[in-house]
Design a protein around this motif. Structure first.
Motif, PDB file in Angstrom:
ATOM      1  N   SER A   1       0.841  -1.196   0.000  1.00  0.00           N
ATOM      2  CA  SER A   1       0.000   0.000   0.000  1.00  0.00           C
ATOM      3  C   SER A   1       0.873   1.242   0.000  1.00  0.00           C
ATOM      4  CB  SER A   1      -0.898   0.019   1.233  1.00  0.00           C
ATOM      5  OG  SER A   1      -1.751  -1.074   1.228  1.00  0.00           O
TER       6      SER A   1
ATOM      7  N   GLN B   1      -8.123   0.156  -0.482  1.00  0.00           N
ATOM      8  CA  GLN B   1      -8.334  -1.097   0.241  1.00  0.00           C
ATOM      9  C   GLN B   1      -9.636  -1.048   1.038  1.00  0.00           C
ATOM     10  OE1 GLN B   1      -4.768  -1.993   2.357  1.00  0.00           O
ATOM     11  NE2 GLN B   1      -5.371  -4.087   2.779  1.00  0.00           N
TER      12      GLN B   1
ATOM     13  N   ASP C   1      -5.829  -1.021  -4.653  1.00  0.00           N
ATOM     14  CA  ASP C   1      -5.240  -1.511  -3.412  1.00  0.00           C
ATOM     15  C   ASP C   1      -6.138  -2.597  -2.830  1.00  0.00           C
ATOM     16  OD1 ASP C   1      -3.756  -1.904  -1.209  1.00  0.00           O
ATOM     17  OD2 ASP C   1      -3.824   0.148  -0.475  1.00  0.00           O
ATOM     18  N   GLU C   2      -5.793  -3.830  -3.102  1.00  0.00           N
ATOM     19  CA  GLU C   2      -6.559  -4.986  -2.613  1.00  0.00           C
ATOM     20  C   GLU C   2      -8.060  -4.763  -2.713  1.00  0.00           C
ATOM     21  OE1 GLU C   2      -5.185  -6.803   0.856  1.00  0.00           O
ATOM     22  OE2 GLU C   2      -3.201  -5.891   0.770  1.00  0.00           O
TER      23      GLU C   2
HETATM   24 MG   LIG Z   1      -2.222  -2.393   2.361  1.00  0.00          MG
END
Ligand SMILES: [Mg+2]
Ligand SMILES: Nc1ncnc2c1ncn2[C@@H]1O[C@H](COP(=O)(O)OP(=O)(O)OP(=O)(O)O)[C@@H](O)[C@H]1O
Ligand SMILES: Nc1ncnc2c1ncn2[C@@H]1O[C@H](COP(=O)(O)OP(=O)(O)OP(=O)(O)O)[C@@H](O)[C@H]1O
Ligand SMILES: [Mg+2]
Lengths: 293, 361, 396, 294, 361
Positions: free
Chosen positions: B43, B82, B158-159
């Motif tokens: 990240s 995320q 991000d994920e």
């Molecule tokens: Mg992360």
């Protein structure tokens, strides 16, 4: 073969439950006791008060003190009760509350998200300042305001309330914003939001719970303030509390306790009303908690 | 679409060196996945590309321009967070259009882009809802939609799927791939889920502790991991490892330890080997063949400690002198736990790592 | 006598701390007189003496000074004079023959470096003894006491019949008033002046002064448990209702009796001290006039000083305030018997004693209050108190 | 080309200008002014001379000042502790899904809306042995009942605690309640399965989790302690004697009533330094812990 | 260990019927998994077994006793929460032992149980740490440890692994299985991840909308899904579906639609079929064989739209007249996108569902 069913747990009156209510009722009584005394004192004639039967209900209840407090109690040459200061107080409270909360919010926002250089130090000094007795600051502040021609004016008193409210307001908003996810801010940055845009369109709409708390604290504090209003507001804008104080605090004149109490309750009505109204908001704001996005 | 080039990037956060001297070249229009365990700095890297974290030293180039200190909004990027980071007080439509409105994009243009993105992501019926009233998957799509409407040259993820259930994850994975085809934007995608990484990436960078361990196509990384970490991190279950030594014996090269030995002559060593060498042999579970334990040559026996039925296949866990060895069986043959079984390693598909440096030989 | 100017009335903003109903009535007399004389009284009442004075200071500092502001007839405004912040009213004083008409203790307070910097508005005697006739009757006491010992004996009698002998408000300033009364009675005017005016350390350390301290503390035996923190008017209410026998308090207490429809001499009695020659402590209020170069304002200040010191305004004010006028040449008929008694005593210069505020700076008086309140409330020996008293006087 | 630290926009600096001005002119300015005055011989008005530490020497020879400091220490500890405990208890009990929650909350919060100018008097009456609770108890036949703290040298300060706790604990309750509502529901369930009594959960688990609420409440209460004035004036006027004197009252007395702003300033500076000496280490520890926890 | 029996359970929350007339019999010592999409009521069911949610009607028996209204702590259960719900202010040891200390368990006994659990879960070095200083996987283990020390007869798990990365998930899955062996307790495990469900369950219940769709062994559910929902929910990718009709033609039974037809005579119909019948044919991706598109019989052609390399295998997505058909290939054969390919269905491994009721035929 099935054992007897255990009874439903939902039914309320367990000993623990009774204890909870017991405690709350006792606490409520303790909290209400002074209000009770104030209320009954405010409807007693002075003769009964002189008897010193503090908790006794009035023998001859009268609303006279309330009328007197509202419209005919003397505060010097004027005998117009506390009524006349009401709008002055409103005129001070509204802009002061708005301005102090606005600045506190901006400060908290800048401190939490932008962290400009030196802001941390400023904040530390500001918090230190919260511990100086107000009275000590009055004299130099009079000088400062006089030098910019704001002494004894409505803008002057608004400015003063903003200054004195700044430490706690900033603290409040800083802590609140620190609890919001940083990603939100970052997303807005990528979306191209600048300082003000992000603040106005994103952060402010999310700040309801903390704004409610801030409004409660500021309105209560500013409404009940009397010292600053007296010094800085100028004679045309004296808040209601100055009159209240004039009614209650006499050095050598006679004291009408019933009128005093009525005047006090009357003066507190605005913050009290605010509590009633905002209570629900307060809880709702709290319940929604950290806004989950 | 733009390329992204990172040179000698170093990032410190609160005193920790989170990223150390990192280099990465992402071609224009490429789909690159950053894969690594939790806390490895994925990240952080992504946010520094987006300009949300100040770099300590090094350079970030986007589309050929040095953007190291440019403002996030000027980098021509979009980022899906995320945690979604949807604006909770705005409805879906406002969430997506917020950035455009700020930039003063004309109304019709905004409407066009939003409707295109919402069509793409099937968000049409949800446009007036607030994020709090959306399910996790729907929120995810809104977050992606917000990135799409920016029509950025570089999209960072991000994920984005980590909080969804398997089925939704599979679906969205395919949609993302589709999206990449449609938009043609450069995409950098962070995940710790290898299935995602393998299926999405054109190239992927495996990270650990702020350092890129290997940057290659998924197949290459899977088949020829650059070091032990990559070998075990990838695959489910990960590569089976056997410690031992390697030695030239005549024209053959033999890997051996206490319990087994294997002819690895066919192995494409990077450098010719001299003398005996401590090393680790790795083999993927699917490259292990099992059979009856009848004591044949090059066949080792172990007892089955667990059988995991995965539907399409089963994973066998063999207890081989105290270490667990995983194997995958496709057919329906009956295997019982606690029974002995033989297994053999397909020597063409092994990896060998230096015992000390843990790098691929 | 000052002619009203043609056209606009002379505006006068006046800061004072007279905020209660009775006080309002009193100040109204001034306002009406002033307005009649061609001015326009703009009232700025601020409750609490400290608060009011602070407001005056802040207004002056902030450049928004009032035309006039109330102070006690005392050293409270000395610093103002030294800073050159006040206008003098010498013209008015000379025209009004203040020097001839006013008691010397007052003059001493307002005349600084040969100029009159304040216009006195009333005289309070802070140490009257008010007693409940009903309680005295119950205790079988017929006469007002003529000596300290007799007074103590009366208190004891009152105690014996279950009346609270001394209605006492345990606030610092009330303790100080009571002490000063005892000091003047028991110690005598001479010692009083040597201590307060001359700050004579020897006098403070003298056995006579110690005796004053001892006698003062004797009163402790005659107050009830509820006294600490009690407001003076609650103490008065005890006398009004006959629950208590005597209260030592300023003449403003008459307002409370009046509010309870009690009449001086009938329902309650008042005496300023023991015996015909008892010293009479003088205190009072005065207006000061902040410095200004504005001619109209100066005119207003002078008109105000003239009006409020005029006999008619004086007696009208004093009657409602419970005080006595600053001058003797007034119509006494409006005053009650206590005030008349006071006015009579004021003619005898030998009996007058300035109160502490006139003799010492506010800082010093404050320090003395601190000493006395510790002595009264704590288990402190008279010797220690004496030493502390001496130190407080020396420090400043 | 693009320069460093551009990530903090200029608008952010502009936005904190009001704060900067306030801090510099109002807070830092008055602190310096006060410090300056404290080393002069100022009386009613500030003087420009320099008298060294003589105001401080006088201050520390003043028994009342020393007593004030001692009182405020005792008061502060008790007041903060009581407010936190009572506020917490009220919040916990209100949190039990009780009926009339809104009414109860308002009841506990209303004292905060009332100024002490009048409520102080009521408390003075209620606590007065001749008028208030003690008298009621006597009339009810408990002849020996004794509750005369307000007139007792040694106990008077505690009555200030009672009245101010009455006023402030509602706010603490509100803050704590907001903290309680933020506790994860699953934690409660986990505790139920573990068979942990509710009160134990509150004490052992929830309370330590309310760090943020507690520290905000603590700051607000601490500020209130340092500034405690109204309640003392209204209830005991610092008495009996000087038994309930507090620094703010001392400063006020000298500032206006006794016209000695030099001494008052010295007292303010001493008070502020004392506060800093207490707060700075706490602040330091907290920021260290925050840095570690992040 | 105890059995758990749920009879006609109904649960309403805030007016919604979340669970409707649910029956479930879990044998003593069994490992049962509840599998279902997000929001289907899994947590609600589990929490009602634990006594944390009041039932609206119905009965819950644990160990043969009616526990419908018993207090959670008296039910002999332990529960691992979806969000761990660790006590944040206590260290690991205290977290595990808190309940025991409250119950007045003797000190030595507490120490014994904690050390046993921490050995089992390898928590030894972490005992003194606070939850905030643990990684996700470690927290998970502590949460499990807290359940273990209770030595309950029934252990309930609410998606305990959902927040972990793939590698950790694989490891913990094995540990859980091991644990079940060691403890022998009845375990009910909730998840929306089918891999977990398949590998862990002795029997699993697939839920949807508060209703159990099928309760059987993983293999049976995987191979013979009871209805369309189960068929598509399980498997990754899920079952490929083809709409069509089924008809007896002589002694053969034929499935057919516009584009294909298949002899399904070997299919074990539950009830004998009469006449023509609308139905859906399902086949798992691994039961699709691909080859060259040379127009042979029973072989259909489609173009490859996407190839997902999964490491051990690849998933092919074929565009068959507009519907996406997934196939799995194990070998290394070269497959290009956008080229045509033939696929055939292993007719022995199909499932057939009624077109209207969506139930298995
Ligand atoms: Mg992360
Ligand atoms: N503000 C900060 N101060 C100090 N250290 C930080 C800070 N933010 C992150 N870190 C550390 O930097 C490392 C990398 O964090 P990062 O968020 O990039 O990890 P990640 O790879 O995204 O992990 P995950 O998969 O869990 O999201 C972590 O070890 C983290 O503890
Ligand atoms: N307190 C409540 N009031 C009303 N509805 C509720 C409440 N709690 C849960 N629900 C509803 O009950 C349904 C089942 O919720 P539950 O938490 O059991 O789902 P789940 O299967 O555990 O999902 P997940 O996999 O997302 O955890 C959901 O649709 C949810 O919206
Ligand atoms: Mg759930």
């Amino acid at each position: 073969m099935a054992p007897p069913p255990v009874r439903r747990r939902k039914l309320a009156w367990t000993p623990a439950r009774v204890g909870v209510y017991g405690f709350l009722i006792v606490a409520a009584l303790f909290f209400l006791l002074p209000l009770y005394v104030m209320l009954i004192t405010s409807v007693k004639p002075m003769e009964e008060i002189r008897l010193g039967t503090l908790f006794a209900l009035p023998v001859k209840a009268t609303l006279e003190p309330w009328l007197q407090a509202w419209s005919s109690a003397c505060t010097g040459l004027e005998c117009g009760g506390i009524r006349s200061g009401f709008w002055n107080s409103v005129a001070i409270v509204v802009p002061s509350t708005i301005l102090s909360i606005a600045i506190g919010a901006v400060n908290g926002y800048a401190l939490s998200f932008w962290r400009p250089r030196g802001a941390g130090v400023l904040f530390a000094i500001l918090m230190m300042g919260a511990f100086i007795p107000v009275q000590v600051m009055v004299y130099p502040l009079v000088r400062v305001l006089a030098s910019v021609n704001l002494f004894s004016s409505l803008p002057g008193i608004v400015l003063i309330h903003t200054i004195f409210g700044m430490p706690v307001m900033t603290l409040l908003f800083r802590n609140y914003y620190a609890g919001l996810p940083m990603e939100l801010f970052k997303a807005a940055r990528i979306d191209g939001g600048g300082f003000w845009r992000i603040f106005l369109q994103l952060m402010l709409p999310m700040s309801t719970p903390v704004i409610v708390v801030a409004v409660i604290m500021q309105v209560t504090g500013i409404w009940n303030d009397f010292l600053l209003g007296l010094v800085f507001a100028g004679s045309e804008h004296l808040p209601m509390t100055v009159q209240l104080n004039n009614i209650i605090n006499t050095t050598t004149g006679e004291r009408l306790y019933n009128v005093n109490m009525a005047a006090t309750i009357l003066t507190s009505l605005v913050p009290l009303a605010l509590y009633f109204i905002s209570g629900r908001w307060f809880v709702r704001g709290i319940a929604s908690g950290a806004v989950k996005g | 679409m733009s390329n992204v080039a990172i040179r000698n990037l170093q990032i410190q956060l609160g005193g920790n060196k989170v990223i150390e001297s990192l280099n990465l070249d992402v071609k224009a229009g490429e789909f690159v996945v950053l894969l690594g365990p939790s806390g490895c700095g994925k990240s952080t890297l992504l946010h520094s590309i987006a300009g949300l974290i100040d770099t300590t030293s090094g350079q970030i180039e986007i589309g050929g321009k040095d953007m190291t200190w440019a403002d996030p909004k000027d980098r021509g990027i979009a980022l899906v967070f995320q945690s979604y980071a949807l604006y909770p007080t705005m409805n879906v439509e406002a969430n997506m259009s917020f950035g455009l409105r700020i930039n003063g994009t004309p109304k019709e243009e905004i409407a066009r882009r939003v409707s295109r993105a919402s069509d793409m992501l099937q968000l049409g019926p949800l446009l007036k809802r607030k994020p709090a009233n959306l399910s996790g998957g729907q929120r995810q799509r809104v977050a992606i939609g917000r990135a799409i409407v920016r029509e950025a040259d570089v999209m960072l993820f991000d994920e984005p799927l980590s909080n969804l259930d398997a089925k939704l994850r599979t679906e969205l994975r395919r949609e993302l791939k589709q999206l990449h085809k449609q938009l043609g934007a450069t995409m950098i995608y962070v995940t710790h889920d290898q299935v995602e990484a393998m299926t999405l990436a054109q190239r992927m960078a495996v990270m650990k502790g702020g350092v890129v361990q290997q940057f290659d196509t998924p197949a290459n990384i899977y088949n020829e991991p650059a070091n032990l970490f990559v070998a075990t991190f990838l695959g489910s279950p990960g590569m089976n490892l056997f410690k031992g030594a390697i030695e030239r014996q005549g024209d053959r090269t033999i890997f051996s330890n206490q319990h087994m030995s294997l002819d690895v002559s066919g192995y494409p060593f990077k450098q010719p080997l001299a003398g005996k060498h401590d090393c680790v042999l790795g083999v993927r579970p699917e490259d292990i063949d099992v059979g009856n334990c009848d004591g044949a040559d090059n066949v080792v026996c172990a007892s089955v400690s667990l059988v995991e039925a995965m539907g399409a296949h089963r994973v066998l866990w063999l207890d081989f002198h105290g270490t667990q060895v995983a194997g995958i069986v496709q057919d329906q043959q009956h295997i019982e736990t606690d029974k002995d079984i033989s297994f053999s390693i397909r020597s063409k598909r092994i990896s060998l790592f230096d015992g000390a440096s843990e790098q691929r030989l | 006598q000052a002619p009203a100017p043609a056209g606009a009335p002379l505006k006068a903003t006046v800061i004072h701390w007279w905020t209660s109903g009775g006080e309002s009535q009193a100040v109204k007399q001034f306002a009406e007189a002033y307005n009649k004389a061609g001015g326009q009284w703009i009232d700025q009442a601020v409750a609490g003496a400290d608060q009011s004075r602070a407001t005056t200071i802040n207004r002056i500092v902030g450049g928004n000074a009032p035309t006039a502001a109330q102070f006690n007839t005392s050293k409270q405004f000395r610093d103002f004079v030294e800073q050159g912040l006040l206008n003098n009213v010498d013209d008015v004083a000379i025209a009004g023959k203040w020097e001839q008409l006013m008691p010397p203790s007052i003059l001493e307070a307002i005349k600084i470096n040969g100029h009159f910097y304040a216009a006195p508005v009333d005289i309070h005697m802070p140490a009257w003894f008010f007693y409940s006739k009903a309680a005295y009757k119950k205790a079988g006491i017929a006469n007002e006491p003529q000596t300290w010992d007799e007074f103590l004996a009366q208190l004891a009698k009152l105690k014996a019949v279950g009346v609270v002998p001394l209605a006492f408000g345990g606030q610092v300033w009330q303790e100080k008033i009571t002490f000063d009364a005892i000091f003047a009675m028991v110690g005598g005017a001479d010692l009083y002046l040597r201590v307060y005016r001359d700050r004579d350390q020897k006098a403070v350390m003298s056995p006579a002064f110690k005796q004053v301290l001892v006698d003062f503390k004797k009163l402790k035996g005659f107050v009830d448990a509820g006294s600490p923190g009690r407001n003076w008017n609650d103490a008065t209410a005890m006398v009004v209702s006959g629950k208590a026998g005597v209260q030592i308090m300023g003449d403003w207490a008459k307002g409370e009796f009046a509010a309870a429809k009690q009449v001086a001499g009938k329902d309650f009695g008042c005496f300023p001290g023991f015996g015909p020659k008892a010293p009479y402590i003088v205190a009072g209020d005065a207006f000061v006039f902040p410095k200004t170069a504005n001619a109209t304002t100066i005119k207003a200040q002078k008109l105000l000083a003239t009006t409020i010191t005029s006999p008619a305004a004086q007696v009208a004010f004093a009657a409602r305030k419970g005080a006595i006028p600053i001058r003797g040449d007034v119509d006494e008929s409006q005053l009650d018997i206590c005030a008349r008694q006071g006015l009579a005593i004021m003619k005898d210069k030998s009996r007058q004693l300035p109160n502490t505020e006139m003799l010492a700076s506010p800082d010093t008086t404050g320090a003395l209050q601190d000493v006395l309140t510790s002595y009264w409330n704590k288990n402190q020996s008279p010797d220690d108190a004496q030493k502390a008293f001496a130190r407080a006087l020396k420090d400043q | 080309m693009a320069k460093k630290r551009q990530s903090v926009s200029i608008a952010a600096y502009i936005a904190i200008i009001p704060m900067a001005l306030t801090v510099l002119l109002a807070y830092l300015g008055t602190m310096l002014w006060t410090a300056r005055v404290s080393v002069s011989s100022s009386r009613t008005f500030p003087a420009s001379d320099f008298v060294g530490a003589s105001q401080y020497i006088r201050l520390f020879n003043n028994e009342r000042w020393l007593l004030s400091l001692q009182n405020v220490a005792v008061y502060g500890v008790l007041f903060i502790a009581a407010c936190l405990i009572i506020g917490f208890l009220l919040a916990v009990f209100i949190d039990q899904k009780v009926m009339a929650e809104g009414a109860l909350r308002t009841i506990f919060l209303y004292p905060y809306a009332m100024s002490f100018v009048a409520t102080g008097l009521i408390w003075q009456w209620i606590l007065n042995p001749e008028l208030g609770i003690q008298e009621v108890l006597h009339q009810m036949g408990f002849a020996d009942a004794k509750f005369d703290w307000i007139v007792d040298q040694d106990m008077a300060i505690y009555t200030i605690v009672i009245a101010t706790v009455w006023q402030a604990s509602g706010l603490v309750m509100a803050l704590m309640l907001s903290g309680l509502r933020g506790v994860d529901e699953e934690l409660w369930k986990a505790a139920r399965i573990d068979g942990i009594p509710r009160w134990r959960v509150y004490v052992s688990i929830v309370l330590p989790m309310l760090g943020a609420s507690v520290s905000t409440a603590f700051v607000l209460l601490f500020v209130a302690v340092v500034k405690v004035f109204d309640s003392v004036v209204a209830m005991t006027q610092g008495g009996p004697g000087t038994a309930s004197e507090v620094p703010a009252k001392f400063i006020m007395d000298y500032l206006f009533g006794r016209a000695n702003i030099g001494l008052a300033s010295a007292a303010s500076i001493v008070l502020l330094s004392t506060v800093l000496a207490i707060v700075a280490p706490l602040y330091f520890v907290r920021s260290r812990r925050a840095a570690k926890g992040a």
